[in-house]
Design a protein around this motif. Structure first.
Motif, mmCIF file in Angstrom:
data_model
loop_
_atom_site.group_PDB
_atom_site.id
_atom_site.type_symbol
_atom_site.label_atom_id
_atom_site.label_comp_id
_atom_site.label_asym_id
_atom_site.label_seq_id
_atom_site.Cartn_x
_atom_site.Cartn_y
_atom_site.Cartn_z
ATOM 1 N N UNK A 176 5.638 6.817 -0.119
ATOM 2 C CA UNK A 176 4.652 5.736 -0.119
ATOM 3 C C UNK A 176 4.180 5.440 1.308
ATOM 4 N N UNK A 177 2.881 5.512 1.525
ATOM 5 C CA UNK A 177 2.315 5.295 2.850
ATOM 6 C C UNK A 177 1.436 4.053 2.905
ATOM 7 N N UNK A 178 0.828 3.859 4.062
ATOM 8 C CA UNK A 178 0.021 2.673 4.317
ATOM 9 C C UNK A 178 -1.151 2.492 3.365
ATOM 10 N N UNK A 179 -1.595 3.579 2.748
ATOM 11 C CA UNK A 179 -2.709 3.485 1.802
ATOM 12 C C UNK A 179 -2.396 2.573 0.631
ATOM 13 N N UNK A 180 -1.120 2.495 0.247
ATOM 14 C CA UNK A 180 -0.722 1.629 -0.864
ATOM 15 C C UNK A 180 -0.909 0.160 -0.461
ATOM 16 N N UNK A 181 -0.583 -0.139 0.794
ATOM 17 C CA UNK A 181 -0.795 -1.490 1.324
ATOM 18 C C UNK A 181 -2.294 -1.790 1.381
ATOM 19 N N UNK A 182 -3.067 -0.850 1.942
ATOM 20 C CA UNK A 182 -4.512 -1.051 2.108
ATOM 21 C C UNK A 182 -5.203 -1.240 0.767
ATOM 22 N N UNK A 183 -4.731 -0.526 -0.243
ATOM 23 C CA UNK A 183 -5.377 -0.574 -1.564
ATOM 24 C C UNK A 183 -4.900 -1.768 -2.379
ATOM 25 N N UNK A 184 -4.021 -2.586 -1.818
ATOM 26 C CA UNK A 184 -3.446 -3.710 -2.564
ATOM 27 C C UNK A 184 -2.872 -3.186 -3.894
ATOM 28 N N UNK A 243 -1.000 7.599 -0.651
ATOM 29 C CA UNK A 243 -1.601 6.965 0.518
ATOM 30 C C UNK A 243 -0.852 7.242 1.801
ATOM 31 N N UNK A 244 -0.241 8.402 1.887
ATOM 32 C CA UNK A 244 0.450 8.819 3.120
ATOM 33 C C UNK A 244 -0.216 10.102 3.603
ATOM 34 N N UNK A 245 0.049 10.504 4.860
ATOM 35 C CA UNK A 245 -0.724 11.629 5.392
ATOM 36 C C UNK A 245 0.125 12.698 6.077
#
Lengths: 180, 572
Positions: free
Chosen positions: B212-220, B279-281
């Protein structure tokens, strides 16, 4: 001067790609596109840009680049992210129909022109300007044909000025039904 | 209605929902500072333009809304380049307005001129140079739309002085569906076939890991993730940018992977037969040596940015889409599929967790303070929804590990860019966006000295953040590398025991300053700091410089060669 591409050469793992990029016709777009190549130190071999529609809202950029496929894929991915880039086609050298235009001014005296004019006719080139000291020739065709013509000029005519446009390309048609 | 371009700019920012601008005036942006007086928008006057950028980032990360910063041309603009680069790396929605010399002077080396659109071309999602005041509402609407949709990121709008001074007939900002962006089509929904394929891989996997990456946070996508975690029964690792995406107390959360990840999170990825990247890279700080990373794992890669799929690691199933939409669809597609038994995998993972917990050597009686213990104490004594903001270095890694993140959007740091000096201004921005919450900046002494002057901003603007300096008098992370990889040849990493005097410095900036040397004084200092809400507080914790961050994977090494804490090495 870099060696010109022959048009069909693919020397592994380096290969030449033709990217046909449809962009919004706005200030700075070319710099944004070129910036993604310079960042990775990919040399853009040739570049042709012209408006792509009657209203000049879009332009077509045709980029010939000598690069390994994998990093190029990343560049294409990043090109796609540019807000002004509308569409990208990555044409491998075998699937592209390529054309280019050449202009050449050759300094050669009146009475020594017969051989040149013969070669011009053979190559399908034509004379577009004439003076006492020189003739200006034009040839449009495949990059290979232009390379051959340039080589011929280089052999016999030391005093010349040659300019090429860089190539434009479209995908070849699907010949499976009407194979020539 | 005819108004000035400057008024149009402020009006457009208001229409886009701007509550606060972090900024600094100057010649070329001067006209825009006049209508700010009459605007509903709060302006926070920073002490350096870098501070404006990081504050806007902290604001965006704490609120989920775009951060807005405004600066003048030339040096004002170049001073905000670092925050823009930082926001680009961490996908933070940022709208930066820069003044520019008058249109006719552009390109003449005019006073305070620089080509800021050229400079930021490679570190913005997009940037604009406005040449006609009538374009202002449209460009500002485009700027907010581009910054906040798709993969979020920074944008920059450069506005020449003659444009803001000219008169123009106002028209409302266009709505998103009215924007003319033929080359920009963010994808929300993932391809259903790819999602079905991913669901089958996840159901069949015997050693899956949800990465799990920052995209999960950004996407709420927090609730969506919790459901996928429940449905799949799979273990989860939360990257540095995703701490808090799943509560640390959740039994399936293995913690943070990477160069300084905990043993179980790192090794679970190495041993996995499936990584589902959300959402990770596949950042180099997560993968270590790439050709040795998770060698037996199939890869499902979900990202809103198509260019991320396969960029680093080839994906077996690539899904382009918004993390929340795709995770929801993945949960739905997973329901009802017969699942592989994960009991053996969990037995292995739990064994690792028991053998290799995150540990440190507690302070000896009367010994130097341990930074990890201070973070644990701060965590224990602060409200549950406290926002933690860090700089970059050892303190950042300790703050990522030793604070238990139970809520999303409570951990703010500079991940991709590794921007030292991030904590103080980002904490101010976070507190401006979430004034009701406690905001602790956990900082290093090196980082603090880079941007501490923004505490003057915090005090003057009434933004009472709290700063815990883990002060070991060294550039600790670099010192750690010199100790481990350069034969203890310490080169230019010692700062000073005496300089600056942090208490005096804090007080000079209108803050409360506290110095703590002894373990028995830690609690009282934190209690005092937590009780102060009318001004910023700075605590100078004097910590043990010998303390190193473990576990650690050496640069360029395989994650299989993870070095656990020396105590655990001895016991292993």
């Amino acid at each position: 001067m870099p060696e010109p591409f022959s048009g069909t050469t693919t020397h592994s793992p380096i290969t030449h790609h033709i990217l046909s990029v449809l962009v919004e016709n706005k200030a700075g777009v070319l710099a944004r596109v070129a910036g993604l190549f310079s960042r990775r130190a990919f040399n853009i071999y040739s570049l042709a840009v012209a408006p792509a529609d009657a209203h000049e809202r879009f332009s077509r950029i045709t980029i010939v680049v000598d690069a390994e496929s994998a990093p190029l894929e990343q560049v294409v991915g990043q090109l796609n992210k540019l807000i002004n880039v509308v569409e990208i086609r990555d044409l491998g050298s075998n699937e592209a129909l390529e054309r280019e235009l050449l202009l050449a001014t050759v300094h050669v005296a009146h009475d020594e022109r017969d051989h040149l004019l013969e070669s011009v006719a053979d190559a399908g080139a034509s004379v577009v300007d004439v003076s006492d000291e020189a003739v200006t020739l034009t040839l449009s065709g495949t990059p290979t044909a232009l390379n051959a013509f340039e080589a011929m000029l280089a052999q016999g005519y030391p005093s010349r000025e040659v300019q090429r446009t860089g190539r434009v390309a479209l995908p070849r048609l699907n010949h499976s039904a009407t194979q020539a | 209605m005819n108004i000035t371009g400057a008024q149009a700019l402020i009006k457009a920012l208001e229409q886009q929902g701007t509550e606060v601008i972090f900024g600094y005036p100057g010649g070329a942006i001067l006209p825009v500072y006049d209508p700010i007086i009459d605007s509903s928008i709060r302006h926070v006057l920073v002490r350096h333009e870098q501070g404006a950028g990081h504050m806007a980032e902290g604001y965006a990360q704490a609120t989920g809304r775009p951060g807005v910063a405004m600066v003048t041309s030339g040096p004002g603009a170049t001073n905000i380049v670092t925050p823009i680069a930082n926001a680009y790396m961490d996908s933070i929605p940022l709208v930066v307005i820069t003044g520019q010399v008058p249109t006719a002077a552009i390109g003449t080396d005019a006073f305070q001129e620089c080509d800021i659109t050229g400079i930021t071309m490679g570190i913005t999602k997009h940037n604009w140079l406005i040449k006609d005041a009538k374009d202002i509402p449209d460009v500002i609407a485009e700027a907010f739309y581009v910054a906040t949709t798709g993969r979020p990121g920074p944008v920059l709008v450069d506005v020449p002085k003659d444009v803001t001074q000219s008169m123009v007939e106002w028209h409302d900002c266009p709505t998103p569906d009215q924007l003319d962006l033929p080359g920009y089509h963010p994808v929300l929904e993932g391809d259903p076939e790819a999602i079905a394929a991913a669901a089958r891989l996840l159901a069949d996997a015997e050693r899956p890991v949800l990465y799990v990456g920052g995209g999960v946070i950004k996407a709420r996508a927090i609730e969506a993730l919790a459901e996928l975690v429940r449905v799949s029964g799979a273990p989860v690792v939360t990257t540095l940018m995703a701490r808090g995406a799943l509560p640390d107390s959740h039994p399936q959360n293995l913690g943070m992977p990477g160069m300084h990840g905990n043993y179980t999170a790192v090794t679970a990825m190495q041993q996995a037969d499936l990584l589902v990247s959300l959402g990770a890279r596949f950042d180099d700080r997560v993968t270590g040596r790439l050709d040795a990373f998770a060698p037996r794992a199939a890869i499902v890669h979900v990202d809103i940015d198509a260019a991320e799929i396969g960029k680093v690691r080839k994906a077996d199933v690539g899904i382009v889409g918004d993390a929340r939409h795709v995770i929801e669809a993945l949960s739905a597609a997973s329901a009802g599929l017969p699942r592989a038994d994960l009991a053996a995998w969990w037995a292995t993972l739990n064994d690792w967790r028991e053998r290799y917990p995150m540990i440190y050597e507690p302070a000896s009686d009367g010994g130097m303070l341990k930074p990890q213990a201070i973070i644990e104490k701060l965590n224990e004594m602060s409200p549950d929804d406290t926002i933690v903001v860090s700089g970059v270095g050892q303190h950042q890694m300790w703050a990522a590990h030793h604070w238990n993140y139970e809520h999303p959007y409570t951990w703010i740091n500079s991940g991709g860019a590794g921007t030292m000096g991030y904590a103080v201004p980002a904490a101010i921005g976070a507190k401006a966006g979430q004034p009701g919450r406690t905001v602790w900046a956990i900082d290093g002494d090196g980082c603090f000295q880079m941007t501490a002057q923004e505490l003057v901003t915090a005090r003057s603007e009434g933004i009472p953040i709290k700063v815990a300096i883990l002060n070991n008098s060294y550039l600790g992370m670099v010192r750690q590398w010199q100790e481990m990889f350069y034969e203890e040849r310490y080169s230019e990493v010692y700062l000073s025991q005496d300089l600056p005097n942090y208490v005096m410095w804090a007080e000079a900036m209108g803050c409360v300053g506290i110095r703590v040397d002894r373990a028995e004084d830690v609690e009282a200092a934190i209690e005092k700091a937590n009780a102060i809400n009318d001004r910023p507080v700075v605590i100078d914790f004097r910590t043990d410089a010998a303390e190193k961050v473990f576990p650690m994977v050496a640069a360029g090494a395989s994650n299989d060669d993870i070095m656990v804490h020396p105590i655990q090495q001895a016991g292993a």
